[in-house]
Design an enzyme around this catalytic site. Structure first.
Site: not given
Length: 398
Positions: A130, A211, A246
Site C-alpha cells: 500500500w 497490517d 471496511k
C-alpha cells in the site's frame, strides 16, 4: 513566510476519485478506491451498526475525553477479535492495545513508537505494498526498504526469495506484513507459508508489524486472524494495526486499534505506557463514538452474530464478482489465463494491465482504476461487470 513551500501534488487515489466524480459519462465505473459498495453501487449501512448506534443514542450522556489509550471496553473486544476470547496471552496480560484513529492512526502511532525505541532499525515492506505504508514510516524518520513479494509471472508470491531476503536482515529490523487480503495484489501467504515464515522471523530476531485492515474479507473473520494467532502461539513479540472501516462500513468514524503482543505483562505495561505518551504527542485521545460502535457490535452477542453474517455476505458478494469477471474475460479472451482473479483474496486484485492500458480504460471506456493495474473488486456489480470485462478485453487486445 510561506512562499518556499512546495505544492502538494495530491494523493493519486483520491485525485482519481475526484476525476471520476467530475466525469460526466453516465456509464462510468469506479474501481479505484478501497471501499466496499453493495450490488447497487451504494455504501451499505450495516444493520448491526445501525442497531448499535440506536443503543448509543439511547444511552446518550456526557462526552468526556477518553483516556489516551481509548475506551477499555472497545480495546478488550479488539483483543478478543484478534486472538479469540480467553486466549492465554490475554489471560496473562501480555497484550497492549490502544484505540486508534483507524488503522492508519495505528500505523502512525506504531511508527513514532518504533522511531523512539528502535531508532537504528529500518522498515521492510513488501514489493509492492500500500502506497501510504512507505510515506507513514518515512514520515516518522525510519528508512524503508522492500523485500520480494509479488511474482507477476505466476500471479503468486515469490516466497523463497522473500525468505532469503528476510533471513539476511539485521536483527531488530521491522518487517511489515499484510495479515490477509494483501493490498494492492490480493495475493496472500497460505497458513503453511506463515508456518515457514515464523521461524525465520524468530531466528533473524526480526520485529513483525502486521497490517490487518480487511479482517473477514479473505476467508472469514477467524480464518483471517491466522497470522496474528500463529505469531502469538510461537511466542514472538509483534505489532498489529487493525481497522473496522471496511468490515463495519464506518469509514468516516475512523475505528481502529494498535496492539502489541509482548513477552510478559510487565513488558505490556511498559509498551502501553509509551504508546500513551506517543498518542499524547499526536492527538491526545481518540473518538468516543468510534469506541462505542466497536464495543457494542463486538460485545453484544446478538449484534456480534449479526455482524459476522453481514461480513460473510460482503465477502461472498466480492467472490461472486471475482468469478463473474473471470468468466466473462475468459469467454472474451479464451487464450489468456485469468485464474488469478479466483486465487487472490479480499477487495483487491492485480489485473496485469499496464499504466498505458489503465489510461485507455479511463479515457476511452470511463473505467477507473489506479495505474498499477490494481482493481477494487468491490466496485463491481451486476450492472457494470459486463461493461468492465468488455473494456478490459478491448485494451488487452481482444
Amino acid at each position: 513566510m510561506f512562499e518556499r513551500i512546495t505544492p502538494y501534488p495530491g494523493d493519486p487515489i483520491f485525485a482519481l476519485v475526484d476525476a471520476f466524480h467530475a466525469d460526466p459519462r453516465p456509464e462510468k465505473v469506479n474501481l479505484s478506491i478501497g471501499i466496499y459498495f453493495d450490488d447497487a453501487g451504494r455504501l451499505p449501512a450495516l444493520p448491526s451498526v445501525r442497531a448499535a448506534e440506536q443503543r448509543i443514542l439511547a444511552e446518550a450522556g456526557a462526552k468526556p475525553y477518553l483516556p489516551m489509550e481509548g475506551d477499555a471496553g472497545a480495546r478488550a473486544q479488539v483483543q478478543a477479535l484478534l486472538l479469540g476470547a480467553g486466549h492465554p496471552a490475554l489471560a496473562e496480560g501480555r497484550v497492549a492495545t490502544i484505540q486508534t484513529i483507524g488503522a492508519s492512526g495505528g500505523l502512525k502511532v506504531g511508527a513514532d513508537f518504533l522511531k523512539s525505541w528502535f531508532p537504528d532499525s529500518a522498515v521492510w515492506v513488501s514489493d509492492p505494498t500500500w502506497d501510504n505504508h512507505r510515506a507513514m514510516f518515512e514520515g516518522s524518520g525510519l528508512a524503508v526498504h522492500t523485500y520480494p513479494y509479488y511474482d507477476p509471472a505466476s500471479g503468486g508470491v515469490r516466497f523463497e526469495a522473500m525468505l532469503d531476503t528476510l533471513q539476511g536482515l539485521p536483527p531488530r529490523s521491522i518487517v511489515l506484513l499484510h495479515a490477509c487480503c494483501h493490498n494492492p495484489t490480493g495475493v496472500d501467504l497460505t497458513p503453511d507459508q506463515w508456518d515457514r515464515l515464523i521461524p525465520v522471523l524468530r531466528a533473524a530476531e526480526l520485529l513483525p508489524y502486521l497490517d490487518l485492515a480487511y479482517q473477514g474479507f479473505g476467508d472469514g473473520i477467524d480464518e483471517d486472524a491466522y497470522a496474528v494467532r500463529a505469531l502469538t502461539q510461537a511466542g514472538l513479540r509483534f505489532f498489529v494495526a487493525n481497522s473496522f472501516s471496511k468490515s463495519m462500513s464506518v469509514y468516516g468514524e475512523r475505528c481502529g486499534a494498535l496492539s502489541v503482543v509482548c513477552g510478559s505483562a510487565a513488558e505490556a505495561d511498559l509498551v502501553l505506557g509509551q504508546m500513551r505518551a506517543t498518542v499524547r504527542r499526536i492527538y491526545s485521545s481518540p473518538a468516543m463514538h468510534a469506541a462505542k460502535l466497536v464495543a457494542h457490535v463486538l460485545g453484544d452477542a446478538d449484534l456480534n452474530v449479526m455482524w459476522r453474517a453481514e461480513v460473510a455476505a460482503m465477502r461472498l458478494r466480492i467472490a461472486t464478482m471475482r468469478l463473474a469477471l473471470h468468466d466473462r474475460l475468459t469467454a472474451l479472451l479464451p487464450g489468456r489465463d485469468f485464474g488469478y482473479f479466483l486465487s487472490q483474496r479480499g477487495m483487491f486484485s492485480y489485473t496485469g494491465l499496464s499504466a498505458a492500458q489503465v489510461d485507455r480504460l479511463r479515457d476511452e471506456c470511463a473505467v477507473y482504476l489506479i495505474r498499477s493495474g490494481r482493481i477494487c473488486v468491490a466496485g463491481l456489480n451486476a450492472g457494470n461487470v459486463d461493461r468492465t470485462a468488455n473494456a478490459m478485453a478491448a485494451v488487452l487486445g481482444r
